[in-house]
Enzyme design. Structure first.
Site, mmCIF file in Angstrom:
data_model
loop_
_atom_site.group_PDB
_atom_site.id
_atom_site.type_symbol
_atom_site.label_atom_id
_atom_site.label_comp_id
_atom_site.label_asym_id
_atom_site.label_seq_id
_atom_site.Cartn_x
_atom_site.Cartn_y
_atom_site.Cartn_z
ATOM 1 N N TYR A 162 69.782 19.184 39.013
ATOM 2 C CA TYR A 162 69.969 19.347 39.976
ATOM 3 C C TYR A 162 70.964 19.130 40.269
ATOM 4 O O TYR A 162 71.668 18.140 40.352
ATOM 5 C CB TYR A 162 69.096 18.696 41.704
ATOM 6 C CG TYR A 162 70.587 18.895 42.414
ATOM 7 C CD1 TYR A 162 70.107 20.088 42.621
ATOM 8 C CD2 TYR A 162 71.169 18.095 42.928
ATOM 9 C CE1 TYR A 162 71.397 20.929 44.038
ATOM 10 C CE2 TYR A 162 71.595 18.779 44.488
ATOM 11 C CZ TYR A 162 72.055 19.953 44.255
ATOM 12 O OH TYR A 162 72.851 20.041 45.758
ATOM 13 N N HIS A 215 67.384 15.527 45.446
ATOM 14 C CA HIS A 215 66.988 16.502 45.777
ATOM 15 C C HIS A 215 65.267 17.131 45.740
ATOM 16 O O HIS A 215 65.140 17.892 45.610
ATOM 17 C CB HIS A 215 67.561 17.849 45.011
ATOM 18 C CG HIS A 215 67.689 19.377 45.668
ATOM 19 N ND1 HIS A 215 67.162 20.601 45.472
ATOM 20 C CD2 HIS A 215 68.974 19.779 45.843
ATOM 21 C CE1 HIS A 215 67.420 21.178 45.989
ATOM 22 N NE2 HIS A 215 68.694 21.002 46.080
HETATM 23 C C1 GCO Z 1 73.232 20.073 49.137
HETATM 24 C C2 GCO Z 1 71.480 21.368 48.412
HETATM 25 C C3 GCO Z 1 71.754 22.379 48.485
HETATM 26 C C4 GCO Z 1 71.051 23.422 48.142
HETATM 27 C C5 GCO Z 1 70.942 24.839 49.019
HETATM 28 C C6 GCO Z 1 69.606 25.915 48.390
HETATM 29 O O1 GCO Z 1 72.989 18.924 49.084
HETATM 30 O O2 GCO Z 1 74.345 20.863 49.352
HETATM 31 O O3 GCO Z 1 70.459 20.032 48.434
HETATM 32 O O4 GCO Z 1 73.015 22.385 47.270
HETATM 33 O O5 GCO Z 1 70.203 22.980 46.884
HETATM 34 O O6 GCO Z 1 71.318 24.872 49.933
HETATM 35 O O7 GCO Z 1 70.043 26.866 48.857
HETATM 36 MG MG MG Z 2 70.787 18.471 49.264
#
Ligand code: GCO
Ligand code: MG
Length: 409
Positions: A162, A215
């Site tokens: 992520y 995440h």
């Molecule tokens: C963050 C988030 C996003 C989400 C996304 C889902 O903290 O910015 O985790 O990156 O994953 O908005 O669509």
């Molecule tokens: Mg997030």
């Protein structure tokens, strides 16, 4: 004279290649309209149906001043409620009505809600990369540009991680446990994250504020282990360590670690949020305003959190539209318990499509102080950026463990 809702419709655009859904509420007063964010980027077309087939006929003719009543009536109009599609649809209308109220009062929304208690909203920005050194270099660059809060994410070599370029790749037209996959192994990730923060703190010094987003991808014991491992590096916050399916584990996490916890971008329902706040199990509430129904529920939530010493850190990724960022900023400016605002830069032609985007300066987001939310949309230009082609219209590809099982993102 009362002003009435004449038409509620959606505008779809993707100036930065991210699917955005904007709601426009037109009124009986010529030229007077409001804009709201209804972006649920993984299911945008379902939101369009909810807005145009259900809320538009339901609300047509209503007095634009009655924001709270319109919220309550829309909320119960589907009987089944608190889901992301209907909440986003309601958010589009709710923010647009605040925008209209501000324009009618000739005041920015943050003034309607009590007025500024800070001049601008300090933001955090993202640094990421394949190697720790690359992440640290990026963070150094951002810090030189005046950003003092930086989220760090590093790739686990060869894995879908992520926050890095390796994530969410579509590997083939047919998914399944045997299909070629985006592998993610939680224990490899936890080791890698620890390594990143050890280096980063050494290299970047004690003053810079560092953040990290788990995440929700690891089992609860690993989330607790990582929290303990990261404590010496004094994070500003540790984000989304657990998924909404495992909220009871926050008690254990709190018991074992003093790391500041941010949580909530996946929440849609007050039943998910209130217990964590009232038991003081988190430090930052991080909901996505459109996912909980808009500015009105966001304002109530901010005030609830204030009494429990929980600060706000509204979700502000690229899939929050600039209209949504303007709504975040309205709350950031008028709520005393503001903590930090996530920023994703308005890239590509976004600023031209959305005249009046909040300005980024000195590590903070500044309002233009125009009436309403202070933001507009150039519909002709917006139409030049249709949703990008995608095999599943933007739905996320599965992330899988080495054995082929799905990991919850
Ligand atoms: C963050 C988030 C996003 C989400 C996304 C889902 O903290 O910015 O985790 O990156 O994953 O908005 O669509
Ligand atoms: Mg997030």
């Amino acid at each position: 004279m009362t002003v009435q809702i004449r038409k509620i419709r959606c505008i779809l655009t993707a100036p930065a290649d991210i699917r955005l859904v904007i709601v426009k509420v037109e009124t009986s007063e010529p030229g007077l309209y409001g804009l709201g964010c209804a972006t649920f980027t993984q299911r945008p077309l379902a939101v369009v149906t909810a807005v145009e087939k259900y809320l538009d006929p339901f609300l047509c003719g209503r007095n634009v001043d009655e924001i709270e009543d319109i919220f309550q009536a829309s909320y119960t109009s589907s009987y089944w409620r608190n889901g992301p599609v209907l909440n986003n649809a309601m958010s589009g209308v709710d923010m647009a009505l605040w925008d209209i109220k501000g324009k009618r009062a000739n005041m920015p929304v943050h003034d309607l809600l009590g007025g500024k208690c800070r001049m601008a909203a300090p933001v955090y920005v993202h640094a990421s990369g394949a190697e720790c050194e690359e992440v640290i270099d990026q963070a150094r660059g951002l810090s030189e540009q005046g950003f003092n809060h930086i989220r760090l994410q590093v790739e686990v070599p060869g894995q879908a991680t992520y926050g890095t370029a390796s994530d969410l790749q579509v590997n083939g037209p047919v998914d399944g446990p045997n299909a070629p996959r985006n592998v993610f192994e939680p224990s490899d990730y936890v080791r890698r994250a620890r390594q990143l923060f050890e280096h980063a703190r050494q290299e970047l010094g004690p003053e810079i504020e560092l953040l990290h987003d788990v995440h929700e991808r690891v089992p609860p014991p690993l989330a607790i282990q990582l929290a303990k491992d990261l404590e010496p590096y004094r994070l500003f916050f540790y984000e989304d360590p657990l998924p909404p399916e495992q909220l009871d584990h926050f008690r254990l996490l709190r018991h074992h670690s003093a790391i500041p916890i941010a949580m909530g971008e996946l929440f849609n329902n007050p039943n998910e949020i209130v217990p964590l706040v009232k038991e003081r199990l988190i430090d930052f509430i991080r909901v996505h305003l459109s996912q909980i129904g808009g500015l009105s529920p966001g304002l109530k939530l901010a005030h609830l959190c204030d009494f429990f010493g929980v600060r706000t850190a509204w979700h502000g990724p690229g899939d929050t539209s600039p209209v949504g960022h303007a709504a975040n900023l309205a709350l950031d400016l008028c709520c005393h318990n503001f903590g930090i605002q996530e920023l994703s830069f308005f890239t590509g032609p976004t600023q031209e499509v959305f005249p009046g985007c909040p300005e980024v300066r000195q590590g903070a987001l500044w309002s233009n102080d125009l009436p309403g939310l202070g933001i507009d949309i150039d519909e002709k230009l917006a139409a030049k950026f249709p949703f990008p082609e995608h095999p599943w219209n933007g739905a996320w590809p599965a992330i899988r463990r080495g054995d082929g099982s799905v990991v919850r993102p």
